[in-house]
Write a protein that holds these residues in place. Structure first.
Motif, short mmCIF file in Angstrom:
data_model
loop_
_atom_site.label_atom_id
_atom_site.label_comp_id
_atom_site.label_asym_id
_atom_site.label_seq_id
_atom_site.Cartn_x
_atom_site.Cartn_y
_atom_site.Cartn_z
N ARG A 192 0.84 -1.20 0.00
CA ARG A 192 0.00 0.00 0.00
C ARG A 192 0.87 1.24 0.00
O ARG A 192 1.84 1.36 0.76
N SER A 193 0.57 2.17 -0.86
CA SER A 193 1.38 3.36 -1.04
C SER A 193 0.53 4.61 -0.99
O SER A 193 -0.66 4.57 -1.34
N PRO A 194 1.10 5.75 -0.58
CA PRO A 194 0.35 7.02 -0.65
C PRO A 194 -0.05 7.36 -2.08
O PRO A 194 -0.96 8.17 -2.28
N LEU A 195 0.59 6.73 -3.05
CA LEU A 195 0.25 6.97 -4.45
C LEU A 195 -1.00 6.21 -4.88
O LEU A 195 -1.65 6.57 -5.86
N THR A 196 -1.35 5.16 -4.14
CA THR A 196 -2.45 4.29 -4.52
C THR A 196 -3.79 5.02 -4.40
O THR A 196 -4.06 5.69 -3.41
N LEU A 197 -4.63 4.86 -5.40
CA LEU A 197 -5.96 5.47 -5.37
C LEU A 197 -6.86 4.69 -4.42
O LEU A 197 -6.79 3.47 -4.34
N GLY A 198 -7.72 5.42 -3.70
CA GLY A 198 -8.60 4.77 -2.72
C GLY A 198 -9.92 5.51 -2.58
O GLY A 198 -10.60 5.80 -3.55
N CYS A 199 -10.27 5.82 -1.33
CA CYS A 199 -11.53 6.53 -1.06
C CYS A 199 -11.33 8.02 -1.29
O CYS A 199 -10.26 8.56 -1.02
N MET A 200 -12.41 8.68 -1.76
CA MET A 200 -12.28 10.07 -2.18
C MET A 200 -13.58 10.85 -2.01
O MET A 200 -14.65 10.27 -1.85
N ASN A 201 -13.42 12.16 -2.06
CA ASN A 201 -14.55 13.07 -2.11
C ASN A 201 -14.34 14.05 -3.25
O ASN A 201 -13.20 14.33 -3.64
N GLU A 202 -15.41 14.58 -3.77
CA GLU A 202 -15.34 15.54 -4.86
C GLU A 202 -15.33 16.95 -4.30
O GLU A 202 -16.15 17.30 -3.44
N ASP A 203 -14.40 17.77 -4.78
CA ASP A 203 -14.37 19.15 -4.32
C ASP A 203 -15.28 20.02 -5.19
O ASP A 203 -15.94 19.53 -6.12
N LYS A 204 -15.32 21.31 -4.91
CA LYS A 204 -16.26 22.18 -5.60
C LYS A 204 -15.91 22.39 -7.07
O LYS A 204 -16.73 22.90 -7.84
N TRP A 205 -14.70 21.98 -7.47
CA TRP A 205 -14.31 22.10 -8.87
C TRP A 205 -14.50 20.77 -9.62
O TRP A 205 -14.10 20.64 -10.77
#
Length: 297
Positions: A178-191
């Motif tokens: 597992r790396s900080p580069l790995t994509l995981g959980c996310m939220n969408e910002d106002k842009w």
């Protein structure tokens, strides 16, 4: 009187030269066999393991200035290959963003997965092919570099950008764990950009995997949104371990990020697929959760 002195000097010179025409001791008098053969001309080529502060995908010798990968750089060369067959027979290097480069990109793609220890598309990474310059090609060079680089967290794969950012370490084995580069959980910002969030914190998106799109034009592929959502829904089902059936659309929303146009033209067909909670805040990963985490709504 001047003429006589000149003649005398000339005569003396002739005598010295003639005296020197004898074979010196220890020699055979044949100078042609005493010269060392000239070394064969070597064509310039980069090396794997080098990092570069210039991210341009065409490798000009004038801008060749590799640095230690522990120092600040933009791209890392993990393999140097050789064009063969019809590609090598060209009079100019293949354009980076062209169909003729697809097989070469596929080679770099496979080697990149081995280099980082996983599919680079599952992380904030990108890959490019950097062929020798037109001048180098004219001189006989037929090599190409396989480069890998890190993308920005906001404007990277989640923002459909493909620009390298500075880093100070090699990417070798970066995805073996597992790396900080790995994509995981996310939220969408106002842009509309997806920003990393902890999976146990409130979030609405989660990266679930890659769908390989058909080989057609970028415009046609990107336009077929319904087909992409359907394909990503199946990727979500495999990730969460729920059935791929008529009920699936009632279990999950979908989101995706398409490869940038330059990356698509280089040969990448990997679409990044995301689970979308349809606005509901989620505080756990859906990975392997089955119907308990993706109930019918």
């Amino acid at each position: 009187m001047r003429r006589q002195v000149t003649a005398a000097v000339t005569a003396a010179f002739v005598m010295v030269v003639v005296a020197g025409c004898g074979t010196p001791a220890g020699t055979d008098g044949d100078l042609s066999d005493d010269w060392r053969p000239m070394a064969q001309a070597q064509q310039f080529a980069p090396e794997a393991g080098e990092c570069h502060v210039i991210a341009d995908p065409t490798a000009y010798l004038t801008s060749y200035a590799p640095v230690d990968c522990a120092k600040t750089h933009l791209v890392e060369t993990f393999h140097v290959g050789t064009f063969t067959g019809a590609l090598a027979a060209r009079t100019t290097p293949p354009p980076v963003e062209s169909a003729t480069m697809r097989s070469t990109f596929a080679d770099c793609d496979t080697r990149a997965k081995q280099f980082v220890g996983g599919d680079w598309r599952t992380a904030r990474l990108s890959v490019q092919v950097a062929p020798t310059s037109p001048a180098g090609w004219k001189g006989g060079a037929r090599w190409y570099r396989c480069d890998i680089f890190e993308l920005d967290e906001v404007n990277g794969p989640n923002g459909e950008s493909d620009a390298a950012i500075q880093r100070t370490d090699s990417l070798r084995g970066a995805l073996a764990s597992r790396s900080p580069l790995t994509l995981g959980c996310m939220n969408e910002d106002k842009w509309g950009m997806l920003r990393t969030a902890g999976c146990t914190a409130g979030h609405q998106f989660e990266f679930v995997g890659i769908w390989t799109a058909p080989d057609r034009s970028w415009a046609d592929a990107a336009r077929d949104e319904a087909a992409i959502h359907t394909a990503c829904r199946a990727v979500i089902a495999r990730y969460a371990k729920v059935p791929v059936d008529g009920k699936l659309p009632y279990r999950t929303g979908t989101a995706y990020r398409f490869p940038s146009r330059p990356l698509w033209e280089r040969g990448d067909r990997g679409v990044r697929c995301y689970y979308w909670s349809s606005g509901t805040t989620v505080k756990r990963s859906i990975a392997g959760g089955g119907t308990a985490v993706l109930p019918i709504r």
